[in-house]
Motif scaffolding. Structure first.
Motif, PDB file in Angstrom:
ATOM      1  N   TYR B  35       0.858  -1.111   0.165  1.00  0.00           N
ATOM      2  CA  TYR B  35      -0.048   0.128   0.120  1.00  0.00           C
ATOM      3  C   TYR B  35       0.948   1.346  -0.074  1.00  0.00           C
ATOM      4  O   TYR B  35       1.990   1.281   0.467  1.00  0.00           O
ATOM      5  CB  TYR B  35      -0.876   0.063   1.239  1.00  0.00           C
ATOM      6  N   GLN B  37       0.604   5.464   1.325  1.00  0.00           N
ATOM      7  CA  GLN B  37      -0.102   6.157   2.343  1.00  0.00           C
ATOM      8  C   GLN B  37       0.558   7.494   2.262  1.00  0.00           C
ATOM      9  O   GLN B  37       1.604   7.741   2.620  1.00  0.00           O
ATOM     10  CB  GLN B  37      -0.390   5.676   3.612  1.00  0.00           C
ATOM     11  N   GLY B  40      -2.519  12.017   6.038  1.00  0.00           N
ATOM     12  CA  GLY B  40      -3.911  12.237   6.417  1.00  0.00           C
ATOM     13  C   GLY B  40      -4.761  11.714   5.090  1.00  0.00           C
ATOM     14  O   GLY B  40      -5.966  12.065   5.184  1.00  0.00           O
ATOM     15  N   MET B  41      -4.363  10.864   4.342  1.00  0.00           N
ATOM     16  CA  MET B  41      -4.976  10.154   3.431  1.00  0.00           C
ATOM     17  C   MET B  41      -5.126   9.019   3.602  1.00  0.00           C
ATOM     18  O   MET B  41      -4.461   8.225   4.316  1.00  0.00           O
ATOM     19  CB  MET B  41      -4.242  10.371   2.029  1.00  0.00           C
ATOM     20  N   GLU B  42      -6.239   8.100   2.745  1.00  0.00           N
ATOM     21  CA  GLU B  42      -6.220   6.634   2.820  1.00  0.00           C
ATOM     22  C   GLU B  42      -5.241   5.826   2.371  1.00  0.00           C
ATOM     23  O   GLU B  42      -4.380   6.429   1.595  1.00  0.00           O
ATOM     24  CB  GLU B  42      -7.680   6.450   2.274  1.00  0.00           C
ATOM     25  N   LEU B  43      -5.257   4.674   2.568  1.00  0.00           N
ATOM     26  CA  LEU B  43      -4.243   3.794   2.059  1.00  0.00           C
ATOM     27  C   LEU B  43      -4.780   3.304   0.723  1.00  0.00           C
ATOM     28  O   LEU B  43      -5.898   3.255   0.344  1.00  0.00           O
ATOM     29  CB  LEU B  43      -4.172   2.477   2.861  1.00  0.00           C
ATOM     30  N   GLN B  88       4.810   7.164   2.221  1.00  0.00           N
ATOM     31  CA  GLN B  88       5.052   6.074   2.759  1.00  0.00           C
ATOM     32  C   GLN B  88       4.456   4.676   2.169  1.00  0.00           C
ATOM     33  O   GLN B  88       3.463   4.600   1.719  1.00  0.00           O
ATOM     34  CB  GLN B  88       4.320   5.939   4.331  1.00  0.00           C
TER      35      GLN B  88
END
Lengths: 114, 113
Positions: B35, B37, B40-43, B88
């Motif tokens: 994933y 990331q 502050g955001m979704e995976l 990330q």
């Protein structure tokens, strides 16, 4: 469009207090709903998984509820501790494949103050 | 604690370099995932694997590639890093049906200068 919306975006509470985080979803067909806790700089850790037939599940001081009719879930944290400070992520899985595609919310950032 | 490990934890490197992010799990899980990331955001799923010699692209287009030669190992490679790859990267694994939880590593925070 399959989506997962979480509220509030951020929350600050005092140690010892309770709080409730919300998750609304439009994912269909529904397979399960998960809550994860993600500490800063760490990977998410599973708290609960609920299938269609389950409407509540607890893990220590964490209690998740699911209303599959209204497509809403909540995560209730009882007697908060400083270590509860983290991002709480709602994830919904569909039944479209063996993989069970996951739809992630953006998380609620919880801060617990002493 | 889940037994899934990612290295390095942090990497700062210049544009154009080849990068390999390592992910290993000792649970014998067949399914593994990568994933991406941002704060502050979704995976976003970028790659997944059902087992050895099985790899598929995820929902988010990525210039990275993966391989699955051994059950426990699922490395991700960027042939030529660019600043847009700064993010990330989280690796996860799971077993059984889709009602089983995914176990995540602690991620690699990648910064491309």
């Amino acid at each position: 469009k399959n989506q997962v919306e979480q509220s509030p975006q951020s929350l600050i509470i005092l140690e010892g207090k309770n709080c409730t985080l919300q998750c609304n979803y439009t994912v269909s067909p529904f397979s399960n709903l998960r809550w994860y806790k993600q500490d800063t700089g760490r990977g998410p850790v599973s708290l609960t998984i609920m299938t269609f037939s389950e409407n509540t599940k607890s893990n220590g001081r964490y209690t998740a509820t699911l209303d599959a009719d209204t497509k809403q879930s909540s995560l209730h944290i009882t007697a908060s501790q400083l270590s509860d400070s983290a991002s709480y992520i709602c994830v919904v899985s569909d039944r479209g494949s063996t993989l069970g595609r996951l739809y992630f919310g953006r998380g609620t950032q919880l801060t617990v103050w002493p | 604690e889940a037994d899934i490990y990612q290295t390095p934890r942090y990497l700062v490197i210049g544009t154009g370099k080849k990068i390999t992010l390592e992910c290993s799990q000792t649970m014998g899980h067949d399914k593994m995932y990568w994933y991406q990331q941002d704060p502050g955001m979704e995976l976003h799923l970028i790659h997944y694997s059902y087992g050895v010699n099985s790899t598929e692209k995820g929902d988010l287009s990525s210039e990275s590639t993966v391989s699955r030669i051994r059950t426990e190992h699922f490395p991700l490679t960027l042939e030529s890093a660019r600043p847009s790859h700064t993010s990330q990267y989280l690796c996860a694994s799971s077993d059984g049906d889709s009602n089983q939880p995914q176990h995540f590593g602690d991620g690699t925070r990648l910064s491309i200068l």
